[in-house]
Design an enzyme around this catalytic site. Structure first.
Site, PDB file in Angstrom:
ATOM      1  N   HIS A  39       2.124 -24.451  20.556  1.00  0.00           N
ATOM      2  CA  HIS A  39       1.149 -24.774  19.510  1.00  0.00           C
ATOM      3  C   HIS A  39       1.787 -24.702  18.123  1.00  0.00           C
ATOM      4  O   HIS A  39       1.159 -24.246  17.174  1.00  0.00           O
ATOM      5  CB  HIS A  39      -0.058 -23.837  19.606  1.00  0.00           C
ATOM      6  CG  HIS A  39      -0.765 -23.927  20.924  1.00  0.00           C
ATOM      7  ND1 HIS A  39      -1.653 -24.933  21.229  1.00  0.00           N
ATOM      8  CD2 HIS A  39      -0.688 -23.156  22.032  1.00  0.00           C
ATOM      9  CE1 HIS A  39      -2.100 -24.772  22.456  1.00  0.00           C
ATOM     10  NE2 HIS A  39      -1.525 -23.703  22.975  1.00  0.00           N
ATOM     11  N   TRP A  98       9.342   4.104  -7.664  1.00  0.00           N
ATOM     12  CA  TRP A  98       9.397   2.793  -7.023  1.00  0.00           C
ATOM     13  C   TRP A  98       8.518   1.882  -7.860  1.00  0.00           C
ATOM     14  O   TRP A  98       7.306   2.063  -7.934  1.00  0.00           O
ATOM     15  CB  TRP A  98       8.880   2.905  -5.590  1.00  0.00           C
ATOM     16  CG  TRP A  98       9.167   1.707  -4.738  1.00  0.00           C
ATOM     17  CD1 TRP A  98      10.262   1.475  -3.970  1.00  0.00           C
ATOM     18  CD2 TRP A  98       8.309   0.574  -4.539  1.00  0.00           C
ATOM     19  NE1 TRP A  98      10.156   0.271  -3.315  1.00  0.00           N
ATOM     20  CE2 TRP A  98       8.959  -0.310  -3.643  1.00  0.00           C
ATOM     21  CE3 TRP A  98       7.061   0.207  -5.033  1.00  0.00           C
ATOM     22  CZ2 TRP A  98       8.397  -1.514  -3.231  1.00  0.00           C
ATOM     23  CZ3 TRP A  98       6.500  -1.006  -4.628  1.00  0.00           C
ATOM     24  CH2 TRP A  98       7.169  -1.841  -3.733  1.00  0.00           C
ATOM     25  N   CYS A 123       6.386   6.687  -4.788  1.00  0.00           N
ATOM     26  CA  CYS A 123       7.257   7.478  -5.655  1.00  0.00           C
ATOM     27  C   CYS A 123       7.419   8.882  -5.079  1.00  0.00           C
ATOM     28  O   CYS A 123       6.629   9.335  -4.265  1.00  0.00           O
ATOM     29  CB  CYS A 123       6.662   7.564  -7.060  1.00  0.00           C
ATOM     30  SG  CYS A 123       6.363   5.953  -7.815  1.00  0.00           S
ATOM     31  N   LYS A 125      11.522  -4.905  12.515  1.00  0.00           N
ATOM     32  CA  LYS A 125      12.690  -4.050  12.280  1.00  0.00           C
ATOM     33  C   LYS A 125      13.846  -4.870  11.698  1.00  0.00           C
ATOM     34  O   LYS A 125      14.503  -4.458  10.749  1.00  0.00           O
ATOM     35  CB  LYS A 125      13.131  -3.369  13.580  1.00  0.00           C
ATOM     36  CG  LYS A 125      12.249  -2.232  13.997  1.00  0.00           C
ATOM     37  CD  LYS A 125      12.364  -1.069  13.042  1.00  0.00           C
ATOM     38  CE  LYS A 125      11.103  -0.254  12.976  1.00  0.00           C
ATOM     39  NZ  LYS A 125       9.964  -0.849  12.308  1.00  0.00           N
ATOM     40  N   ARG A 180      12.364   7.919   0.706  1.00  0.00           N
ATOM     41  CA  ARG A 180      11.064   7.281   0.500  1.00  0.00           C
ATOM     42  C   ARG A 180      11.190   5.932  -0.202  1.00  0.00           C
ATOM     43  O   ARG A 180      10.272   5.120  -0.184  1.00  0.00           O
ATOM     44  CB  ARG A 180      10.160   8.205  -0.338  1.00  0.00           C
ATOM     45  CG  ARG A 180       9.794   9.495   0.353  1.00  0.00           C
ATOM     46  CD  ARG A 180       9.195  10.488  -0.622  1.00  0.00           C
ATOM     47  NE  ARG A 180       7.947  10.017  -1.181  1.00  0.00           N
ATOM     48  CZ  ARG A 180       6.745  10.315  -0.707  1.00  0.00           C
ATOM     49  NH1 ARG A 180       6.623  11.059   0.364  1.00  0.00           N
ATOM     50  NH2 ARG A 180       5.656   9.857  -1.290  1.00  0.00           N
ATOM     51  N   ASN A 192       2.614   9.697  -8.548  1.00  0.00           N
ATOM     52  CA  ASN A 192       2.749   8.829  -7.381  1.00  0.00           C
ATOM     53  C   ASN A 192       1.393   8.178  -7.151  1.00  0.00           C
ATOM     54  O   ASN A 192       0.385   8.876  -7.002  1.00  0.00           O
ATOM     55  CB  ASN A 192       3.160   9.639  -6.145  1.00  0.00           C
ATOM     56  CG  ASN A 192       3.237   8.779  -4.897  1.00  0.00           C
ATOM     57  OD1 ASN A 192       3.407   7.575  -4.967  1.00  0.00           O
ATOM     58  ND2 ASN A 192       3.108   9.411  -3.739  1.00  0.00           N
ATOM     59  N   GLY A 193       1.342   6.849  -7.145  1.00  0.00           N
ATOM     60  CA  GLY A 193       0.082   6.154  -6.938  1.00  0.00           C
ATOM     61  C   GLY A 193      -0.103   5.045  -7.953  1.00  0.00           C
ATOM     62  O   GLY A 193       0.840   4.614  -8.616  1.00  0.00           O
ATOM     63  N   GLU A 245      12.903  -5.914   7.995  1.00  0.00           N
ATOM     64  CA  GLU A 245      12.791  -4.933   6.917  1.00  0.00           C
ATOM     65  C   GLU A 245      14.100  -4.251   6.570  1.00  0.00           C
ATOM     66  O   GLU A 245      14.277  -3.816   5.431  1.00  0.00           O
ATOM     67  CB  GLU A 245      11.716  -3.892   7.231  1.00  0.00           C
ATOM     68  CG  GLU A 245      11.975  -2.992   8.414  1.00  0.00           C
ATOM     69  CD  GLU A 245      10.809  -2.047   8.685  1.00  0.00           C
ATOM     70  OE1 GLU A 245      10.001  -1.819   7.766  1.00  0.00           O
ATOM     71  OE2 GLU A 245      10.705  -1.532   9.800  1.00  0.00           O
ATOM     72  N   LYS A 286       9.106   4.637   2.262  1.00  0.00           N
ATOM     73  CA  LYS A 286       8.709   5.254   3.527  1.00  0.00           C
ATOM     74  C   LYS A 286       7.203   5.413   3.643  1.00  0.00           C
ATOM     75  O   LYS A 286       6.594   5.018   4.621  1.00  0.00           O
ATOM     76  CB  LYS A 286       9.382   6.629   3.671  1.00  0.00           C
ATOM     77  CG  LYS A 286       9.042   7.352   4.969  1.00  0.00           C
ATOM     78  CD  LYS A 286       9.529   6.594   6.179  1.00  0.00           C
ATOM     79  CE  LYS A 286       9.221   7.317   7.471  1.00  0.00           C
ATOM     80  NZ  LYS A 286       9.587   6.515   8.643  1.00  0.00           N
ATOM     81  N   GLU A 330       7.199  -5.970  16.633  1.00  0.00           N
ATOM     82  CA  GLU A 330       7.899  -4.807  16.095  1.00  0.00           C
ATOM     83  C   GLU A 330       9.399  -5.054  16.005  1.00  0.00           C
ATOM     84  O   GLU A 330      10.046  -4.635  15.036  1.00  0.00           O
ATOM     85  CB  GLU A 330       7.598  -3.579  16.962  1.00  0.00           C
ATOM     86  CG  GLU A 330       8.319  -2.308  16.538  1.00  0.00           C
ATOM     87  CD  GLU A 330       7.946  -1.822  15.138  1.00  0.00           C
ATOM     88  OE1 GLU A 330       8.671  -0.943  14.612  1.00  0.00           O
ATOM     89  OE2 GLU A 330       6.943  -2.308  14.581  1.00  0.00           O
TER      90      GLU A 330
END
Length: 687
Positions: free
Chosen positions: A579, A100, A2, A560, A33, A127-128, A563, A682, A556
């Site tokens: 495999h 969020w 948040c 990208k 964020r 926030n948390g 997400e 973020k 990575e």
């Protein structure tokens, strides 16, 4: 995740419209964020209480959706209640929040500020995550409190009211705002950054934190002898009544346009803004209600620091999106990361690396039983890319740990270990928990972050600042490449005492000097990657195969794409292809293979042959001039992306950029918000 923002003007007249716009703009700076709803609280018109004292009733506005939705809703509500936007305030405290959702779906009732109940006696933005909120909720319900939201946050303002009411009932009429908050903190478990506002304490704000970032910005509006100093004694601020503006934020990007004088609030600190002053108290958990009064805490003296950030860094400039800007800023961010750290030497001097943050600990790192890299997501991938060169040059075993998994299973960490914590923000919750665990077990702890003054930077024994510059886009790009470069320099520093590897180290240093130019060269593939994105726009899945240094590139690159473009993508170790993953291969599924020149090149050629034999739809990233060597049946059988060749340990920096560009263009073409991916934020500061 948040976003928190607050604004307090003292001895400077500001009208209500100005205050609203400051709060709205602060929230806009925090949009990157990630959020799904927003809210603010300001004061209503002043009135006199029975004692003749002016008082202000807080107004709360909350809205699901984006900041613009909140702005429209606020001005509509303001007009309906005929609130005077031109009313002037010499002192006013406003708070704002982007949420969020964690507990409860996005909705006005679940948005912040959360309130203690009718009359908005206490308001909180948070926030948390409060992990013991259910126990607190049950207790408060038994004491007559009614809950309206589904959030964990609502227990906080209600607990503040309970503490305040109990203290006043027991005769403590002088209980201060900070003492109420300290008592609330004593009951909270979890991670949080909080700002409190209350009509019992008009024109005051309280900020406190545990595990989530929070900063105070100070803007003095009068001339004083300290105005040009990089550091300012906070005691000077607390003892004067000069006109000033004070800002609280979970992110420096919302403060930098107003002031560069900041205080990074530390865990357990309670920052009280009152009468133009700033006082800091230290939370001590064992203290609480003592007799009929709340215990008096000890005060803390701190200095303000100077924010190393420019307003231009938080603007898009000529680019359409932050992610696009940050991809194209990588030549500059790499140059800044290396500036002052690489020494070319001379006719009689060897080329070297200087890492000032490690100089007192480098010998201890060399003597380590092992080096453990700990991170999450992109930061973990960066460490994985650097692992081979660190093993090669240091001769020390290197292991990798995902921070949450290390903590979950309480994996062994020893006093003889060096634990390296990699985090762009320096505030990642899982990584911070792993840091606490490593400190408890006596390991030497090294921080690699992009944020000066962050929790990881403060709490590790030593570290390296990435210097990549402000990164606004949720999907990390320039921080990732700078992290790899920093860890390559770490490998060079650790191995600096070995004569046998001197030629290898000097070749890498030469490669580092030339790396920004190679990145500029690969960025010219932008249009080519856009054309490739057009071909993949309707696909549902994408596989990326890598090996050796470029296994991390596969992970990575897939991350990208996943997400931001919301396409299923998976990075795979090419050595594991037979495999299981080979079963997925057909003529429809697009597969990217990283096959640049290194020790694994011939093995990747074999992988390409096997995929081609099964009619795989191939896209190959290879070194310039190797198109014929990687395409089994000529150019018609696969699409080739040629990139400059650099030292093998630096190749992941070059190789990731086409995949970053592909992810960016896929997202834009698919109509998604590239800077605010769905369900992501973020700074992952909650567990």
């Amino acid at each position: 995740m948040c976003g928190i923002f607050a604004y307090l003007n003292y001895n400077v007249k500001r009208d209500r419209r100005f205050i609203l716009e400051i709060l709205f703009n602060g929230l806009r700076r925090l949009e990157y964020r990630g959020y799904d709803s927003a809210g603010i609280s300001i004061d209503s018109s002043s009135s006199s209480d029975p004692n003749g004292q002016l008082s202000f009733s807080p107004l709360v506005f909350r809205q699901e959706g984006n900041i613009d939705s909140l702005v429209k809703s606020v001005y509509k509500d303001v007009a309906s209640i005929k609130l005077n936007l031109e009313e002037l305030f010499c002192v006013h405290a406003g708070i704002a929040h982007t949420r969020w959702a964690t507990h409860g779906e996005p909705s006005p009732k679940n948005s912040h500020p959360q309130t203690s109940g009718a009359g908005n006696e206490f308001l909180v933005v948070h926030n948390g995550v409060i992990t013991n909120y259910e126990v607190l909720k049950e207790t408060l319900t038994r004491h007559g409190f009614n809950f309206e939201s589904e959030t964990d946050t609502e227990v906080i303002p209600k607990l503040a009211k309970y503490v305040f009411d109990k203290a006043t009932e027991e005769g403590d009429q002088s209980v201060t705002f900070s003492l109420v908050v300290l008592e609330v903190m004593r009951h909270l478990e979890g991670a949080y950054a909080l700002i409190f506002k209350s009509h019992h304490y008009p024109n005051e704000l309280i900020a406190c934190k545990r595990g989530s970032p929070l900063l105070l910005g100070v803007k003095e509006l009068s001339e004083d002898m300290h105005s040009g100093a990089p550091f300012l004694d906070l005691k000077f601020i607390s003892e004067n009544r000069h006109p000033k503006e004070l800002f609280l934020s979970s992110d420096a990007s919302a403060i930098v346009e107003h002031t560069k004088k900041v205080l990074v609030i530390e865990d357990g600190e309670v920052v009280h803004l009152k009468d133009g002053g700033v006082s800091i108290l230290k939370f001590e958990n064992e203290k609480g209600i003592c007799g009929n009064a709340l215990s008096r805490p000890s005060s803390v003296q701190r200095a303000l620091s100077f924010l190393e950030m420019e307003v231009e860094q938080i603007n898009k400039g000529k680019y359409e999106h932050y992610m696009q800007k940050e991809i194209h800023e990588q030549p500059e961010s790499l140059t800044t990361t290396m500036r002052g750290r690489l020494k070319r030497g001379g006719s009689t001097k060897a080329k070297t690396v200087l890492l000032g943050g490690l100089k007192d600990h480098i010998k201890s790192i060399r003597r380590s039983r092992r080096i453990v890299f700990i991170g999450c997501g992109t930061s973990y991938n960066a460490a994985l890319a650097a692992r081979p060169i660190i093993e090669e040059l240091s001769g020390v075993p290197v292991t990798m740990e995902i921070a949450s998994d290390l903590v979950d299973r309480q994996g062994p960490i020893y006093r003889e270990d060096t634990a390296v914590f990699v985090s762009q923000s320096g505030e990642t919750a899982d990584t911070l928990l792993a840091l606490d665990y490593a400190l408890e077990n006596g390991a030497l702890c090294v921080g690699i972050t992009n944020t000066v003054g962050s929790a990881i930077a403060r709490n590790t024994h030593c570290g390296i600042h990435i210097n990549a510059g402000c990164e606004i886009g949720v999907a990390s790009t320039k921080a990732y490449t700078s992290q790899i470069v920093v860890m390559a320099m770490l490998a060079l520093a650790i191995g600096d005492d070995a004569i046998s590897s001197q030629a290898r180290r000097e070749a890498i240093i030469d490669g580092l000097f030339d790396l920004p130019n190679k990145v500029r060269e690969v960025l010219k593939l932008d249009q080519e990657m856009k054309e490739l994105a057009k071909l993949l726009i309707a696909e549902q899945s994408l596989l990326v195969f890598g090996r050796g240094y470029n296994f991390a590139t596969a992970l990575e690159g897939a991350l990208k794409v996943k997400e931001v473009s919301l396409m299923h993508s998976e990075g795979m170790l090419a050595g594991e292809m037979k495999h299981g993953p080979l079963a997925l291969v057909d003529e429809n599924l697009p597969i990217i293979v990283i096959a640049t020149r290194d020790a694994c090149f011939s093995k990747q050629q074999s992988v390409i042959q096997q995929l081609h034999a099964r009619k795989g739809r191939l896209i190959v990233v290879c070194s310039k001039g190797d198109a014929a060597a990687v395409c089994p049946g000529g150019s018609s059988s696969c699409r080739v992306i040629e990139v400059p060749q650099v030292e093998d340990c630096l190749q992941p920096v070059v190789n990731i950029i086409p995949l970053q560009l592909l992810a960016y263009h896929l997202t834009v073409l698919r109509g998604y918000n590239v800077d605010q991916p769905r369900n992501l934020a973020k700074s992952v500061t909650t567990q």
